[in-house]
Design a protein around this motif. Structure first.
Motif, short mmCIF file in Angstrom:
data_model
loop_
_atom_site.label_atom_id
_atom_site.label_comp_id
_atom_site.label_asym_id
_atom_site.label_seq_id
_atom_site.Cartn_x
_atom_site.Cartn_y
_atom_site.Cartn_z
N LEU A 246 0.82 -1.22 0.00
CA LEU A 246 0.00 0.00 0.00
C LEU A 246 0.85 1.26 0.00
CD1 LEU A 246 -2.70 1.48 0.19
CD2 LEU A 246 -2.60 1.20 2.68
N PHE A 247 1.93 1.28 0.81
CA PHE A 247 2.75 2.49 0.89
C PHE A 247 3.36 2.83 -0.47
CE2 PHE A 247 6.90 4.57 1.84
CZ PHE A 247 6.39 5.74 2.38
N ALA A 248 3.86 1.78 -1.15
CA ALA A 248 4.44 2.01 -2.47
C ALA A 248 3.38 2.54 -3.43
CB ALA A 248 5.03 0.71 -3.03
N ARG A 249 2.17 2.02 -3.30
CA ARG A 249 1.11 2.44 -4.22
C ARG A 249 0.63 3.86 -3.92
NH1 ARG A 249 -4.46 1.35 -5.67
NH2 ARG A 249 -4.50 1.22 -7.95
N ILE A 250 0.64 4.25 -2.63
CA ILE A 250 0.26 5.63 -2.29
C ILE A 250 1.24 6.62 -2.92
CG2 ILE A 250 0.22 7.30 -0.39
CD1 ILE A 250 -1.17 5.23 1.32
N ILE A 251 2.54 6.30 -2.80
CA ILE A 251 3.55 7.16 -3.42
C ILE A 251 3.35 7.21 -4.93
CG2 ILE A 251 6.02 7.47 -3.86
CD1 ILE A 251 6.53 6.12 -1.15
N MET A 252 3.16 6.02 -5.52
CA MET A 252 3.03 5.94 -6.97
C MET A 252 1.76 6.63 -7.46
SD MET A 252 2.88 2.57 -9.43
CE MET A 252 1.13 2.22 -9.17
#
Length: 361
Positions: A314-320
Motif C-alpha cells: 500500500l505504501f508504495a502504491r500511495i507514493i506511486m
C-alpha cells in the motif's frame, strides 16, 4: 494561513447537496473545471472575447477529441514513467515472502535482472494506459455533459458530486475494457520470471495457452479496482479544486495566472491520488495475483490473500498513485491550456436557484 487550512479541513468535499455563493464581480454562473457550464450572462463584447480566446466550443466534437488526446498523454506517459515502482509493487503483492518491502524489492530486482529489469512491461503499460486515458478523460467529459443536461442546470449544481461520480464511473467502465489486455500482459511479464521479457513474446504465448480469456479474465477485478479509483479521482479532484479556490487561494481563479492555476491543479490531484490509492488497493492486489496465476478466480485469490494480504504494497502504491494522479491532472490541464480549450472555473449557484431560495432580490 492556519485559519485557511482549518477552513479547508472542515470543508467536506463530498457534501451533497451543498449550497454556496461565490462573489466574483462580473462573472456569471460557472461550472467546475470539467463540469457543465452555466448559461452565459456576459455582454456581447465579453462573449466575443470568449469565442476568440478558445479554439472550440465546450462540448463540441473537437473539444472531446482533444480531451481524449490529453488523456492519452496524461495516463500513457505517467504510468510508463513509474514502471519500475509498479514492477516492485506487483512483485510485493504476488510474492510477499521474497519481496518484503520497497527497497528490498528494488535491491532483489537489480541483483537478479539488472537495471534493464526495472523496465519490464513498459510497452504494454504505455499502450494499455494510453488507451485507458483516451476513454477515461474523453468519455468523462461526454458523460458529464450528457448527465448534466438530463438533470438540468439547478440539479446539476446541487448534485454535482453525484454527477462527477456517475460520469467518471461510466467512463471507466469502457476504459477498463480497453486496458484489460495490456494490463494482463504487463503483469505476466513483471511477475513471472522467465515467462517473457517483451510484449511481442508474451501476448502470443498467452493467447496460445488460454485464448482470449487470458486477456479479459481480469476485467471484472479491474472494474472493482479502477471504477472506485476513478470515481474518487474525479469527484475528489473537482471538489478539492473548488475548496482550494474558496478557502486557500487568496484570489479568484479568474485573477490567477495560468501557472498558478496549474499549481492548484497539481495539489488537488495529489490529494485525490492519496485517497484513490487507498480505496482501490485491495482490488489491485487481487488483479496482480490473478493475472499471474492460471485457473484462479477473483474470489479464490481474495480468500487466499486475506485481509492483511490485500494491503501489501500500500505504501508504495500511495507514493506511486499520489504522484501519478497529480501529474495526470497537471498534464491534462496543460493540454487544455496549450490547445486553448474551455476550462470552466468552479461552479456557482444558478441565478434561478438563488431566486427560489430567496438569496437575491
Amino acid at each position: 494561513m492556519f485559519s485557511s487550512v482549518a477552513h479547508l479541513a472542515r470543508a467536506n468535499p463530498f457534501n451533497a447537496p451543498h449550497l454556496q455563493l461565490v462573489h466574483d464581480g462580473l462573472t456569471g454562473p460557472r461550472s467546475s473545471p470539467a463540469g457543465p457550464p452555466g448559461p452565459p450572462r456576459c455582454s456581447r463584447n465579453l462573449a466575443a472575447a470568449a469565442v476568440e480566446e478558445y479554439s472550440c466550443e465546450y462540448g463540441s466534437a473537437k473539444f472531446y477529441a482533444l480531451c481524449g488526446f490529453g488523456g492519452v498523454l496524461s495516463c500513457g506517459l505517467t504510468h510508463t514513467a513509474v514502471v519500475p515502482l509498479d514492477l516492485v509493487k506487483c512483485r510485493m503483492q504476488v510474492d510477499p515472502q521474497k519481496y518484503k518491502g520497497i527497497f528490498n524489492g528494488f535491491s532483489i530486482t537489480l541483483k537478479e535482472d539488472g537495471v534493464r529489469g526495472l523496465a519490464k512491461g513498459w510497452a504494454p503499460t504505455f499502450i494499455g494506459y494510453s488507451l485507458q486515458g483516451l476513454c477515461k478523460f474523453g468519455f468523462y467529459e461526454v458523460f458529464k455533459v450528457l448527465y448534466s443536461n438530463v438533470l438540468g442546470e439547478e440539479n446539476a449544481y446541487l448534485w454535482r458530486t453525484s454527477l462527477y461520480l456517475a460520469a467518471s464511473a461510466s467512463a471507466e467502465f469502457f476504459a477498463d475494457i480497453a486496458l484489460a489486455p495490456m494490463e494482463a500482459t504487463k503483469v505476466r511479464i513483471q511477475t513471472q520470471p522467465g515467462y517473457a521479457n517483451t510484449l511481442r513474446d508474451a501476448a502470443p504465448k498467452m493467447y496460445k495457452e488460454e485464448g482470449l480469456k487470458a486477456f479479459y479474465k481480469g476485467v471484472a477485478p479491474l472494474w472493482m479496482r479502477q471504477i472506485p479509483y476513478t470515481m474518487m479521482k474525479f469527484a475528489c479532484f473537482e471538489r478539492t479544486v473548488e475548496a482550494l479556490y474558496k478557502f486557500v487561494v487568496p484570489k479568484p481563479r479568474s485573477e490567477c495566472s495560468k501557472p498558478e492555476q496549474l499549481v492548484v491543479t497539481f495539489v488537488a490531484g495529489y490529494i485525490a491520488g492519496v485517497f484513490c490509492a487507498i480505496v482501490s488497493h485491495p482490488a489491485d492486489s487481487v488483479v496482480s495475483v490473478l493475472n499471474k496465476e492460471k485457473g484462479s478466480s477473483a474470489s479464490q485469490v481474495l480468500k487466499r490473500l486475506g485481509f492483511r494480504g490485500v494491503w501489501k504494497g500500500l505504501f508504495a502504491r500511495i507514493i506511486m498513485i499520489g504522484t501519478l494522479t497529480a501529474l495526470q491532472w497537471f498534464i491534462y490541464d496543460s493540454v487544455k491550456v496549450y490547445f486553448r480549450l474551455p476550462r470552466p472555473p468552479p461552479p456557482e449557484m444558478p441565478e434561478s436557484l438563488k431566486k427560489k431560495l430567496g438569496l437575491t432580490q
